[in-house]
Design a protein around this motif. Sequence first.
Motif, mmCIF file in Angstrom:
data_model
loop_
_atom_site.group_PDB
_atom_site.id
_atom_site.type_symbol
_atom_site.label_atom_id
_atom_site.label_comp_id
_atom_site.label_asym_id
_atom_site.label_seq_id
_atom_site.Cartn_x
_atom_site.Cartn_y
_atom_site.Cartn_z
ATOM 1 N N ALA A 36 31.098 -170.899 -63.052
ATOM 2 C CA ALA A 36 30.941 -169.458 -63.284
ATOM 3 C C ALA A 36 32.074 -168.672 -62.626
ATOM 4 C CB ALA A 36 29.589 -168.983 -62.767
ATOM 5 N N ARG A 94 25.586 -164.882 -65.624
ATOM 6 C CA ARG A 94 24.364 -165.680 -65.781
ATOM 7 C C ARG A 94 24.060 -166.457 -64.499
ATOM 8 N NH1 ARG A 94 25.356 -168.368 -71.769
ATOM 9 N NH2 ARG A 94 25.602 -166.391 -72.883
ATOM 10 N N SER A 95 25.110 -166.761 -63.712
ATOM 11 C CA SER A 95 24.939 -167.550 -62.489
ATOM 12 C C SER A 95 25.258 -166.770 -61.221
ATOM 13 C CB SER A 95 25.846 -168.781 -62.531
ATOM 14 O OG SER A 95 25.583 -169.571 -63.652
ATOM 15 N N ILE A 96 26.101 -165.763 -61.334
ATOM 16 C CA ILE A 96 26.523 -164.961 -60.191
ATOM 17 C C ILE A 96 25.791 -163.625 -60.284
ATOM 18 C CG2 ILE A 96 28.511 -163.836 -59.095
ATOM 19 C CD1 ILE A 96 30.283 -165.964 -60.505
ATOM 20 N N GLU A 116 28.469 -165.566 -51.027
ATOM 21 C CA GLU A 116 27.564 -166.158 -52.030
ATOM 22 C C GLU A 116 26.684 -167.218 -51.417
ATOM 23 O OE1 GLU A 116 26.598 -166.219 -55.593
ATOM 24 O OE2 GLU A 116 27.063 -164.233 -54.930
#
Length: 104
Positions: free
Chosen positions: A2, A51-53, A104
């Motif tokens: 991502a 979608r992932s972050i 993150e």
Amino acid sequence: MAWIWLIVGGLFEVGFTTSLRFVDGFRNVPWTFAFVVSVAISMALLELAARSIPMGTAYAVWGGIGAVGTVIVGILWFHEPSSTMRLLLILAIVAAIAALRLAE
């Protein structure tokens, strides 16, 4: 993966902002085409990465890459000012992007 999509999307943002300089009211067809294609790819990759972050992080990084890249293009190709203060502020944006990635 991502993060790679996000970085590439940010680079395409540089492409669309650079193309925007030459579209001439959208009358210059090749540059308008480059602008539209770059926007589409950039936005699609941002959506894919988000979608992932987390969206806020993804958008901040994407926008930061686009902003820094556009300033660098401006300095190198369009002879825009490159004062010490401007370069330090660009470095601050890069540091903030890196910090978001590390958080993150």
